[in-house]
Design a protein around this motif. Sequence first.
Motif, PDB file in Angstrom:
ATOM      1  N   PRO A  27     -16.486  -3.586  13.913  1.00 36.42           N
ATOM      2  CA  PRO A  27     -17.638  -3.677  14.745  1.00 36.42           C
ATOM      3  C   PRO A  27     -17.340  -3.990  16.268  1.00 36.42           C
ATOM      4  O   PRO A  27     -16.378  -4.321  16.485  1.00 36.42           O
ATOM      5  N   GLU A  28     -18.299  -3.684  16.886  1.00 36.05           N
ATOM      6  CA  GLU A  28     -18.338  -3.886  18.563  1.00 36.05           C
ATOM      7  C   GLU A  28     -17.883  -5.180  18.916  1.00 36.05           C
ATOM      8  O   GLU A  28     -18.531  -6.135  18.183  1.00 36.05           O
ATOM      9  N   THR A  29     -17.330  -5.435  20.210  1.00 35.81           N
ATOM     10  CA  THR A  29     -17.096  -6.577  20.768  1.00 35.81           C
ATOM     11  C   THR A  29     -18.500  -7.248  20.850  1.00 35.81           C
ATOM     12  O   THR A  29     -19.389  -6.751  21.200  1.00 35.81           O
ATOM     13  N   GLY A  30     -18.729  -8.624  20.328  1.00 33.24           N
ATOM     14  CA  GLY A  30     -19.904  -9.137  20.436  1.00 33.24           C
ATOM     15  C   GLY A  30     -20.660  -9.173  19.376  1.00 33.24           C
ATOM     16  O   GLY A  30     -21.919 -10.111  19.245  1.00 33.24           O
ATOM     17  N   SER A  31     -20.299  -8.597  18.416  1.00 32.30           N
ATOM     18  CA  SER A  31     -21.072  -8.555  17.097  1.00 32.30           C
ATOM     19  C   SER A  31     -20.948  -9.925  16.208  1.00 32.30           C
ATOM     20  O   SER A  31     -19.834 -10.409  16.331  1.00 32.30           O
ATOM     21  N   PHE A  32     -21.936 -10.173  15.554  1.00 34.05           N
ATOM     22  CA  PHE A  32     -21.598 -11.276  14.800  1.00 34.05           C
ATOM     23  C   PHE A  32     -22.021 -11.042  13.403  1.00 34.05           C
ATOM     24  O   PHE A  32     -22.756 -10.122  13.010  1.00 34.05           O
ATOM     25  N   GLY A  33     -21.749 -11.709  12.269  1.00 38.02           N
ATOM     26  CA  GLY A  33     -22.220 -11.540  11.035  1.00 38.02           C
ATOM     27  C   GLY A  33     -22.236 -12.888  10.213  1.00 38.02           C
ATOM     28  O   GLY A  33     -22.025 -13.928  10.855  1.00 38.02           O
ATOM     29  N   ILE A  34     -22.291 -12.465   8.779  1.00 34.90           N
ATOM     30  CA  ILE A  34     -22.432 -13.435   7.918  1.00 34.90           C
ATOM     31  C   ILE A  34     -21.469 -13.006   6.760  1.00 34.90           C
ATOM     32  O   ILE A  34     -21.452 -11.878   6.237  1.00 34.90           O
ATOM     33  N   ARG A  35     -20.568 -14.009   6.105  1.00 31.19           N
ATOM     34  CA  ARG A  35     -19.575 -13.367   5.321  1.00 31.19           C
ATOM     35  C   ARG A  35     -19.731 -14.600   4.121  1.00 31.19           C
ATOM     36  O   ARG A  35     -19.498 -15.656   4.425  1.00 31.19           O
ATOM     37  N   ALA A  36     -19.423 -13.823   3.031  1.00 32.39           N
ATOM     38  CA  ALA A  36     -19.561 -14.634   1.710  1.00 32.39           C
ATOM     39  C   ALA A  36     -18.355 -14.241   0.948  1.00 32.39           C
ATOM     40  O   ALA A  36     -18.081 -13.105   0.786  1.00 32.39           O
ATOM     41  N   ASN A  37     -17.570 -15.453   0.407  1.00 28.77           N
ATOM     42  CA  ASN A  37     -16.562 -15.156  -0.397  1.00 28.77           C
ATOM     43  C   ASN A  37     -17.009 -15.001  -1.708  1.00 28.77           C
ATOM     44  O   ASN A  37     -17.932 -15.688  -2.457  1.00 28.77           O
ATOM     45  N   LEU A  38     -16.496 -13.798  -2.462  1.00 30.44           N
ATOM     46  CA  LEU A  38     -16.959 -13.294  -3.776  1.00 30.44           C
ATOM     47  C   LEU A  38     -16.096 -14.037  -4.759  1.00 30.44           C
ATOM     48  O   LEU A  38     -16.305 -13.725  -5.950  1.00 30.44           O
ATOM     49  N   THR A  39     -15.199 -14.828  -4.387  1.00 27.85           N
ATOM     50  CA  THR A  39     -14.487 -15.365  -5.549  1.00 27.85           C
ATOM     51  C   THR A  39     -14.216 -16.965  -5.100  1.00 27.85           C
ATOM     52  O   THR A  39     -13.597 -17.455  -4.337  1.00 27.85           O
ATOM     53  N   GLY A  40     -14.921 -17.653  -6.154  1.00 24.82           N
ATOM     54  CA  GLY A  40     -14.827 -19.048  -6.396  1.00 24.82           C
ATOM     55  C   GLY A  40     -14.869 -19.973  -5.121  1.00 24.82           C
ATOM     56  O   GLY A  40     -15.230 -21.422  -5.368  1.00 24.82           O
ATOM     57  N   GLN A  41     -14.640 -19.732  -4.039  1.00 29.81           N
ATOM     58  CA  GLN A  41     -14.860 -20.608  -2.752  1.00 29.81           C
ATOM     59  C   GLN A  41     -16.304 -20.714  -2.375  1.00 29.81           C
ATOM     60  O   GLN A  41     -17.141 -19.952  -2.539  1.00 29.81           O
ATOM     61  N   ASN A  42     -16.552 -21.827  -1.848  1.00 31.21           N
ATOM     62  CA  ASN A  42     -17.888 -22.344  -1.567  1.00 31.21           C
ATOM     63  C   ASN A  42     -18.226 -22.350  -0.187  1.00 31.21           C
ATOM     64  O   ASN A  42     -19.109 -23.210   0.152  1.00 31.21           O
ATOM     65  N   SER A  43     -17.892 -21.454   0.570  1.00 35.18           N
ATOM     66  CA  SER A  43     -18.002 -21.406   1.979  1.00 35.18           C
ATOM     67  C   SER A  43     -18.782 -20.468   2.571  1.00 35.18           C
ATOM     68  O   SER A  43     -18.619 -19.175   2.026  1.00 35.18           O
ATOM     69  N   ILE A  44     -19.630 -20.436   3.736  1.00 32.68           N
ATOM     70  CA  ILE A  44     -20.195 -19.401   4.134  1.00 32.68           C
ATOM     71  C   ILE A  44     -19.571 -19.174   5.631  1.00 32.68           C
ATOM     72  O   ILE A  44     -19.550 -20.233   6.233  1.00 32.68           O
TER      73      ILE A  44
END
Length: 160
Positions: A27-44
């Motif tokens: 992604p371009e500089t300045g882009s932001f997103g949301i990441r979810a772990n698909l393996t057992g960890q519990n953080s966003i």
Amino acid sequence: MNFSKVCTILFGIILGLSFSAQAQSIPETGSFGIRANLTGQNSIEMPYMLNESLSLAPYLGFSTTQDQSTNVSVGIRPRYYASTSNALSTYFTGTLGFTNTSFSNTNNSVTDFNLGVGYGVEYFFSNQFSVSADANLNSRFGDSATNLSTGARVSATFYF
């Protein structure tokens, strides 16, 4: 199904799709997103692209076990993209954060410092969606017993 089989299947799917998907880049500089772990960890995570090689992802994690404990984690996970070949990028990653665990039955809590390093690969299906996998070496120290461990994460990210 054990974890290694899930990772093998996911890697095969990603590899297969890499031949049929149109090549994209990070992604371009300045882009932001949301990441979810698909393996057992519990953080966003909320990754932000500082430039074409570096992203910072503040994270927040929460888990609770009824009548036992509650865990709250906060920190940051940087990614340094070492190489990019069309849609596939390799990266170095890390973890710097804190975890607080409160125990329901004793009204006690412990706070630990988390530090980790890792290496991984991210496949960009488009400039808005990617899947990544990384292997990590983690250390936890503080109120709990010091712990050194390895781990693997598989994540999906949607960029805005």
